[in-house]
Write a protein that holds these residues in place. Structure first.
Motif, PDB file in Angstrom:
ATOM      1  N   ASN A  43       0.752  -0.740   0.420  1.00 32.93           N
ATOM      2  CA  ASN A  43      -0.105  -0.260   0.130  1.00 32.93           C
ATOM      3  C   ASN A  43       1.446   1.126   0.126  1.00 32.93           C
ATOM      4  N   ILE A  44       0.416   2.305  -0.853  1.00 35.14           N
ATOM      5  CA  ILE A  44       1.007   3.780  -0.932  1.00 35.14           C
ATOM      6  C   ILE A  44       0.516   3.713   0.058  1.00 35.14           C
ATOM      7  N   PRO A  45       1.188   4.851   1.135  1.00 36.72           N
ATOM      8  CA  PRO A  45       0.474   5.633   2.782  1.00 36.72           C
ATOM      9  C   PRO A  45      -0.053   7.006   1.373  1.00 36.72           C
ATOM     10  N   ALA A  46      -0.814   7.465   1.505  1.00 37.13           N
ATOM     11  CA  ALA A  46      -1.956   8.276   1.032  1.00 37.13           C
ATOM     12  C   ALA A  46      -0.958   9.862   1.677  1.00 37.13           C
ATOM     13  N   GLY A  47      -1.357  10.521   0.854  1.00 40.43           N
ATOM     14  CA  GLY A  47      -0.254  12.018   0.828  1.00 40.43           C
ATOM     15  C   GLY A  47       1.226  11.158   0.168  1.00 40.43           C
ATOM     16  N   THR A  48       1.352  10.463  -1.003  1.00 38.96           N
ATOM     17  CA  THR A  48       2.696  10.424  -0.592  1.00 38.96           C
ATOM     18  C   THR A  48       2.825  11.207  -2.768  1.00 38.96           C
ATOM     19  N   PRO A  49       4.268  12.171  -2.809  1.00 40.77           N
ATOM     20  CA  PRO A  49       4.071  12.926  -3.134  1.00 40.77           C
ATOM     21  C   PRO A  49       3.988  12.195  -4.825  1.00 40.77           C
TER      22      PRO A  49
END
Length: 141
Positions: A2-8
């Motif tokens: 899972n890619i963390p929310a807010g990853t730019p």
């Protein structure tokens, strides 16, 4: 994963031990991923903020109106003040992308005044009358 929310966009993620095995069967190295965000058909990304073009009619711009603005997860109602200008940026606080710290970016509604491509006879008559009686001049004489 899972890619963390807010990853730019452009951020690198490190996955320990998930890369290739070393020479001679030694333990696997790390795998590095670079996050690339795909363009959205409606929204533009500006940091953690979003921008969206919102078309309005000339009479909505002149008189003011309440309009619906698209969000990532629905719509929001936005009140336009009389005299709103094309290109004006109206901020909807907290309606942008999630940030890594858990807060939300903002959504900027960019006003775009659009005119009808064709007019009925009555509409043309009304625009011609407005042109005759209006003292408004967008360009210096």
């Amino acid at each position: 994963m899972n890619i963390p929310a807010g990853t730019p966009d452009g951020h690198h993620l490190r996955l320990r031990g998930q890369g290739e095995s070393g020479i001679g069967g030694s333990q696997a190295g790390d795998l590095y991923l670079r996050v690339r965000l795909a363009p959205h058909p409606l929204f533009r990304l500006n940091g953690q903020d979003l921008e969206v073009d919102v078309p309005i009619s000339p009479w909505e711009a002149a008189l003011g109106a309440r309009i619906q603005v698209p969000l990532l997860d629905g719509k929001a109602s936005l009140k336009l003040a009389p005299g709103v200008q094309s290109g004006q940026r109206l901020r909807l606080r907290g309606k942008g992308l999630a940030r890594r710290n858990g807060s939300q970016g903002d959504l900027y509604a960019i006003i775009r005044i659009v005119v009808p491509a064709s007019l009925s006879a009555r509409e043309r008559e009304l625009f011609e009358e407005l042109a005759r009686i209006s003292s408004f001049r967008p360009r210096p004489s």
